[in-house]
Design a protein around this motif. Structure first.
Motif, short mmCIF file in Angstrom:
data_model
loop_
_atom_site.label_atom_id
_atom_site.label_comp_id
_atom_site.label_asym_id
_atom_site.label_seq_id
_atom_site.Cartn_x
_atom_site.Cartn_y
_atom_site.Cartn_z
N UNK A 293 11.49 -15.67 13.57
CA UNK A 293 12.81 -16.15 13.21
C UNK A 293 12.76 -17.59 12.70
N UNK A 294 11.96 -18.43 13.33
CA UNK A 294 11.74 -19.80 12.87
C UNK A 294 10.25 -20.01 12.60
N UNK A 295 9.95 -20.68 11.48
CA UNK A 295 8.57 -20.81 11.03
C UNK A 295 8.22 -22.27 10.74
N UNK A 296 7.41 -22.85 11.62
CA UNK A 296 6.87 -24.20 11.42
C UNK A 296 7.97 -25.22 11.09
N UNK A 297 8.94 -25.30 11.98
CA UNK A 297 10.05 -26.23 11.77
C UNK A 297 9.65 -27.64 12.19
N UNK A 298 9.82 -28.59 11.28
CA UNK A 298 9.62 -30.01 11.56
C UNK A 298 10.92 -30.74 11.22
N UNK A 299 11.50 -31.39 12.23
CA UNK A 299 12.80 -32.03 12.03
C UNK A 299 13.00 -33.10 13.09
N UNK A 300 13.56 -34.21 12.67
CA UNK A 300 13.86 -35.30 13.59
C UNK A 300 15.29 -35.77 13.38
N UNK A 301 16.01 -35.92 14.50
CA UNK A 301 17.38 -36.43 14.48
C UNK A 301 17.42 -37.68 15.35
N UNK A 302 17.90 -38.79 14.76
CA UNK A 302 17.98 -40.06 15.48
C UNK A 302 19.41 -40.31 15.95
N UNK A 303 19.53 -41.15 16.96
CA UNK A 303 20.84 -41.44 17.55
C UNK A 303 21.81 -41.97 16.49
N UNK A 304 23.00 -41.39 16.48
CA UNK A 304 24.04 -41.83 15.58
C UNK A 304 24.05 -41.15 14.23
N UNK A 305 23.04 -40.33 13.92
CA UNK A 305 22.99 -39.65 12.63
C UNK A 305 23.98 -38.49 12.59
N UNK A 306 24.46 -38.18 11.38
CA UNK A 306 25.39 -37.08 11.16
C UNK A 306 24.75 -36.09 10.20
N UNK A 307 24.38 -34.91 10.72
CA UNK A 307 23.63 -33.91 9.96
C UNK A 307 24.49 -32.69 9.62
N UNK A 308 24.25 -32.16 8.44
CA UNK A 308 24.79 -30.87 8.02
C UNK A 308 23.65 -29.86 8.03
N UNK A 309 23.84 -28.77 8.76
CA UNK A 309 22.85 -27.69 8.83
C UNK A 309 23.39 -26.51 8.03
N UNK A 310 22.63 -26.07 7.02
CA UNK A 310 23.09 -24.99 6.16
C UNK A 310 22.00 -23.94 5.96
N UNK A 311 22.40 -22.81 5.43
CA UNK A 311 21.49 -21.71 5.14
C UNK A 311 22.25 -20.41 5.13
N UNK A 312 21.76 -19.39 4.43
CA UNK A 312 22.46 -18.10 4.38
C UNK A 312 22.47 -17.41 5.74
N UNK A 313 23.30 -16.37 5.88
CA UNK A 313 23.32 -15.58 7.11
C UNK A 313 21.93 -15.08 7.44
N UNK A 314 21.53 -15.23 8.71
CA UNK A 314 20.22 -14.76 9.14
C UNK A 314 19.08 -15.70 8.84
#
Length: 508
Positions: A293-314
């Protein structure tokens, strides 16, 4: 799916009603009352052959109640006549598709809890999509040749071996729609047809409705969306319990504006961050058996950041969020950090939830329907789905402040489940922010809300963001997003396909 049908009218009209003798659906003097509220008040509605309707308007005006009366699911005083075409190849039925998909486990129970979607995936708690469709097809005596075309059209073929509990909200909606379109009733009523669907799936759905309309299907869509099937040709809303026919989509009323209020003092303060690192994923992989379902995800979120997460269904969005919210057990098997600590270093799920607040369609489904508005908001202090302890005065005061801020004073003692959807979502937002969390996760929080409710909700998110709260927001459409979002991560088929800065005015 808990979609239901009606093969007979609820009452017979007077024989002298000649002017409407050719009507497909004829409704006269319909009255419905819940407690002290008159929901439908001598409502009249005629649906002629060839008409397909959008039933829009404000939340709580009675749209869903009217649909259930037409489908024979709700008793009401008055008359409903449905003249099915005996020569049609379509089923002589009314099928009502609820806004949410309700299903049961293999023991016939439906008392699921929120985290169960992730903790029980290998335990066969629910039947598979394929088993559900096989059962439905045999029960309704349907031809299986037409099923595969629907599965392909809505990009659902690959999910046939998935458990019902495993599906995301958008995938649940697709399963509802597939079953309804497969049945081909003469009258199809869909409550919030586009809930959770990505842009391509919405387009596909509209095309499928157009094709079936050409075959003789009539439909009623309960929503306020703008991208609609070409075959939709009539518009209406309910005003003070009566049906008001409109000339166009633009005439549909929106929710009334709310008076702007100053944020409570405790929400003006910056959250008490325990680390500048909120999320860090290094080559994270999630699999269920052979399905990755998830493949080699690399992601960093720092304090105070505002992120939009997008992608098609599934694409894996819900699974990614379940890791961050502490609900997914496979986080321990990955190189994954939350609030500066590696997962599996001794923290409990409740330690994680002290730092986070979340709204999602799934959480809304499983929330305690017996809680009042006040109890629902107060439960946010303890990350529970109901309030099971007495609050000290300082916390009770914060609940009261939020109830006033969200203009919910007259509803504070009402059951959450008795409120219109728009108000329910505001209650859950209040619940989510009451502890001023370091991380606010908003997973499609405006599903089912009209445009003005959505704008108001996102305005509140923008106001809350000023205090430095970290935000991850899931949404498909630029017109339904807050303006505070600064960065975007996009998933597709479980992979990160983009991480980028959002330039001002460039959301798509």
């Amino acid at each position: 799916m808990n979609d239901s049908k009606s093969k007979s009218p609820l009452g017979d009209l007077a024989s002298g009603d000649r002017a409407s003798a050719e009507a497909f659906v004829l409704i006269r003097d319909l009255n419905l009352q819940f407690a002290q509220k008159q929901v439908l008040n001598n409502l009249n509605w005629t649906i002629e052959q060839g008409e397909n309707w959008l039933l829009g308007g404000t939340s709580g005006s009675g749209k869903t109640s009217l649909a259930k009366v037409i489908a024979g699911l709700q008793k009401a005083a008055g008359h409903v006549r449905i003249d099915f075409d005996k020569e049609s190849s379509l089923e002589a039925e009314v099928l009502f598709v609820e806004s949410w998909y309700r299903f049961k486990n293999i023991e016939g129970l439906s008392n699921f809890y929120y985290q169960q979607r992730y903790t029980s995936l290998q335990a066969n708690e629910t039947i598979t999509v394929n088993a559900e469709l096989q059962h439905y097809g045999k029960e309704k005596n349907l031809e299986f040749e037409g099923l595969e075309k629907l599965l392909q059209a809505l990009n659902f073929s690959a999910l046939q071996n998935s458990q019902l509990l495993e599906l995301s909200s958008g995938e649940h909606k697709k399963l509802q729609l597939i079953k309804a379109l497969w049945l081909k009733p003469q009258l199809l009523i869909i409550d919030q047809p586009y809930t959770g669907l990505d842009a391509l799936s919405r387009t596909k759905l509209n095309s499928l409705l157009d094709n079936l309309s050409d075959e003789g299907l009539h439909y009623i869509l309960i929503c306020n969306d703008k991208e609609l099937p070409r075959s939709l040709n009539c518009f209406a809303e309910i005003v003070e319990g009566q049906l008001k026919r409109l000339n166009s989509l633009e005439e549909i009323s929106a929710s009334g504006t709310r008076q702007s209020r100053e944020l409570p003092v405790f929400l003006k303060e910056r959250p008490s961050y325990t680390s500048d690192e909120i999320v860090r994923m290094v080559d994270v992989n999630i699999s269920y058996g052979e399905k990755q379902v998830l493949k080699n995800i690399n992601w960093e979120v720092r304090a105070g950041e505002k992120w939009l997460l997008q992608g098609p269904n599934g694409s894996g969005k819900s699974t990614l969020l379940s890791l961050i919210n502490g609900d997914h057990p496979q986080s321990y098997a990955n190189n994954f950090y939350l609030f500066g600590n590696k997962r599996g270093s001794g923290e409990s799920i409740w330690d994680i939830k002290q730092h986070t607040g979340i709204i999602s369609p799934e959480f809304h489904w499983y929330f305690d329907a017996t809680s009042t508005v006040w109890q629902s908001i107060a439960s946010g202090f303890y990350d529970s789905v109901g309030l099971y302890r007495q609050l000290p005065f300082s916390k009770s005061a914060k609940v009261d402040e939020l109830i006033d801020f969200f203009d919910l004073t007259e509803n504070k003692s009402d059951l959450l489940s008795n409120l219109p959807l728009g108000k329910q979502r505001l209650v859950l937002l209040a619940r989510t922010i009451i502890k001023n969390p370091e991380l606010l996760i908003l997973d499609e929080p405006c599903q089912g809300l009209d445009q003005q409710q959505t704008a108001y909700f996102n305005q509140l998110v923008d106001e809350l963001s000023v205090n430095g709260m970290t935000i991850i927001y899931v949404g498909h459409f630029a017109s339904a997003l807050p303006t505070c979002l600064e960065k975007r991560i996009v998933l597709n088929e479980g992979k990160v396909v983009a991480i980028e800065t959002i330039e001002e005015g460039c959301l798509i």
